[in-house]
Enzyme design. Structure first.
Site, PDB file in Angstrom:
ATOM      1  CD  GLU A 167       2.918  -7.497  -2.142  1.00 21.35           C
ATOM      2  OE1 GLU A 167       3.459  -7.188  -1.057  1.00 21.35           O
ATOM      3  OE2 GLU A 167       1.887  -6.971  -2.558  1.00 21.35           O
ATOM      4  CD  GLU A 365      -2.076  -9.110  -1.991  1.00 17.54           C
ATOM      5  OE1 GLU A 365      -1.865  -7.973  -1.530  1.00 17.54           O
ATOM      6  OE2 GLU A 365      -1.435 -10.107  -1.643  1.00 17.54           O
TER       7      GLU A 365
HETATM    8  C1  FCB Z   1       0.123  -6.493   0.446  1.00 18.62           C
HETATM    9  C2  FCB Z   1       0.419  -7.848   1.085  1.00 18.62           C
HETATM   10  C3  FCB Z   1      -0.725  -8.370   1.905  1.00 18.62           C
HETATM   11  C4  FCB Z   1      -1.486  -7.311   2.664  1.00 18.62           C
HETATM   12  C5  FCB Z   1      -1.779  -6.132   1.784  1.00 18.62           C
HETATM   13  C6  FCB Z   1      -2.535  -5.049   2.498  1.00 18.62           C
HETATM   14  O1  FCB Z   1       1.301  -5.844   0.150  1.00 18.62           O
HETATM   15  O2  FCB Z   1       0.692  -8.820   0.093  1.00 18.62           O
HETATM   16  O3  FCB Z   1      -0.214  -9.380   2.750  1.00 18.62           O
HETATM   17  O4  FCB Z   1      -0.844  -6.969   3.846  1.00 18.62           O
HETATM   18  O5  FCB Z   1      -0.598  -5.610   1.255  1.00 18.62           O
END
Ligand code: FCB
Length: 464
Positions: A167, A365
């Site tokens: 990110e 994620e």
């Molecule tokens: C994402 C991040 C990760 C974590 C999640 C909840 O944006 O990559 O580190 O904090 O959110």
């Protein structure tokens, strides 16, 4: 009843990061998070910083056994720049850190877990931020390349899946626009410079990896969401176009298509926020081809055309749209009422398929935040009952399955996260793990969702 079967060899696992799990034992240098917490603990939920967290540095063997126990075949974490590197200027490694990361990686491989290793998860070494301004500086780009080469040299023969940045837009937003990462500046021009320099750092790491002729792949993880409009009017659609350009295409196009959108450059010129760059840097961005893409998704973005006048005296993307809350939306009561929209996963997959050459990608994620109260106490069978999470993950995975049936080139799903971990300013406020972390004892307590996931990971299918 319908059974959803995923492609053979699909990756099933979890994502985490070094700083959110390791703790600071035996660390060579502090990162900005360590020093920020030391100086301003009040900014962190319950004043908990990254010092102790899940103690992976000490407990990684136990943790890899827990990964195996729930059927994971892969896991992403990150190597901390501030742990691995002893001398930032030369890129020389710290021997203890090499020993630790090698042992951790070996443990995963020995247990059938494919390690996916990321180089940067929001964790600038504090000295480099203080001395040079972190990625504000061209010098730090070079130091990042040295760090990347050191990591590839020590671990490249074992790790076959590398990620440059997680990110990369988030430290720009947090550190330079909206005040939720250090250095807490609000400066649109500097934000663009940091974004651009981050792209160059990514490109240099990708080129270095290919140059070292290691037998593996390298990619990047981006947080992507379509921008949905309030009512589909022309004005709203234009607002969504800007949001998409500034939040998605700004990194996607350079990193996946190796192009810099002309419309983006026009916005930078219009606002007098063009970054300093050289033609050599542009060439690097244009030639650094990634092998795969990772996508993080949690919540959709909703926008509408600006109604109120833009009053900030510095540039932010919101100059071109306003955020919008959908009154008909479904919301997660356990995460600040964030909207839940499983179909966004399908839309993301379609976008990659149609506009980004159907590059191979994985969901790097996805997760459902709950808090301790909503997850409730340990049940009679020793588990936490988080069925809310399973219901929602099921809905999201059905959308991904639909996208794969329609041709999306997706090779895996990593849920955020493995063991509840420390999460920036929110610390341990929101829980996402397959295992609960008991902050008092450090114990890992399984949640019921992990049994559902195990079945899915080991059979490659689920039925609802
Ligand atoms: C994402 C991040 C990760 C974590 C999640 C909840 O944006 O990559 O580190 O904090 O959110």
């Amino acid at each position: 009843m319908t059974t959803y079967t995923f492609p053979e060899g699909f990756l099933w696992g979890a994502a985490a990061s070094g700083i959110q799990t390791e703790g600071t034992t035996n660390k060579a240098h502090p990162s900005i998070w360590d020093t920020w917490h030391e100086n301003n603990p009040e900014r962190f939920f319950k004043e908990i910083g990254p010092a102790k967290v899940s103690q992976t540095y000490e407990r990684f063997q136990e943790d890899v056994a827990l990964m195996k126990k729930i059927g994971m075949n892969s896991f992403r974490t990150s190597i901390q720049w501030s742990r691995l590197i002893k001398d930032f200027e030369t890129g020389e490694a710290c021997p203890d850190a090499v020993t630790f990361y090698l042992a951790y990686i070996d443990e995963m491989i020995a247990n059938g877990i494919t390690p996916m290793i990321n180089l940067y998860h929001f964790d600038m070494p504090a000295e480099l931020q203080d001395q040079y301004g972190g990625f504000e500086s061209k010098h730090v780009i070079k130091l990042f390349e040295k760090f990347a080469r050191t990591a590839f040299k020590h671990f490249g023969h074992k790790v076959k899946h590398w990620i440059t940045f997680n990110e990369p837009i988030v430290p720009v937003e947090g550190g330079y626009l909206y005040d939720f990462h250090y250095p807490c500046k609000k400066d649109g021009k500097l934000a663009v410079q940091v974004a651009f320099n981050t792209m160059v750092a990514h490109a240099k790491a990708v080129l270095a990896y290919h140059d070292m002729k290691l037998d593996g792949e390298i990619g990047v993880v981006l947080n992507l969401t379509p921008s949905y409009t309030r009512n589909g009017s022309d004005a709203d659609q234009e607002a969504a176009w800007y949001a998409d350009l500034l939040f998605n295409r700004s990194f996607l196009d350079p990193m996946v298509k190796n192009t810099i959108p002309e419309e983006l450059c026009q916005i930078l010129r219009d606002n007098d926020i063009m970054p300093a760059f050289s033609t050599a840097e542009i060439d690097e961005i244009k030639s650094a081809e990634v092998d795969f893409l990772g996508v993080n998704y949690y919540v959709p973005r909703r926008v509408k055309a600006r109604e109120a006048e833009y009053t900030l005296d510095y540039f932010t993307p919101e100059k071109y749209f306003e955020n919008y809350i959908n009154p008909q939306g479904r919301f997660n009561p356990f995460r600040d009422n964030n909207e839940i929209l499983p179909t966004a996963v399908y839309d993301i997959a379609k976008n990659i398929q149609d506009n980004y050459g159907n590059i191979k990608w994985y969901l790097a994620e996805i997760g459902i935040a709950m808090d301790l109260e909503s997850e409730g106490p340990v049940q009679h069978d020793g588990m936490i009952d988080d069925s809310f999470r399973t219901e929602l993950m099921t809905e999201h995975f059905i959308q991904l399955h639909r996208a794969i049936e329609d041709g999306a080139n997706c090779f895996g799903i990593h849920q955020w996260t493995f063991i509840d971990n420390w999460s920036w300013l929110n610390s341990f406020k929101r829980r996402y793990g397959f295992y609960r972390l008991d902050l008092e004892t450090g114990n890992r307590i399984p949640k019921r969702h992990s049994t559902w996931f195990k079945e899915l990971a080991t059979t490659n299918q689920f039925t609802v």
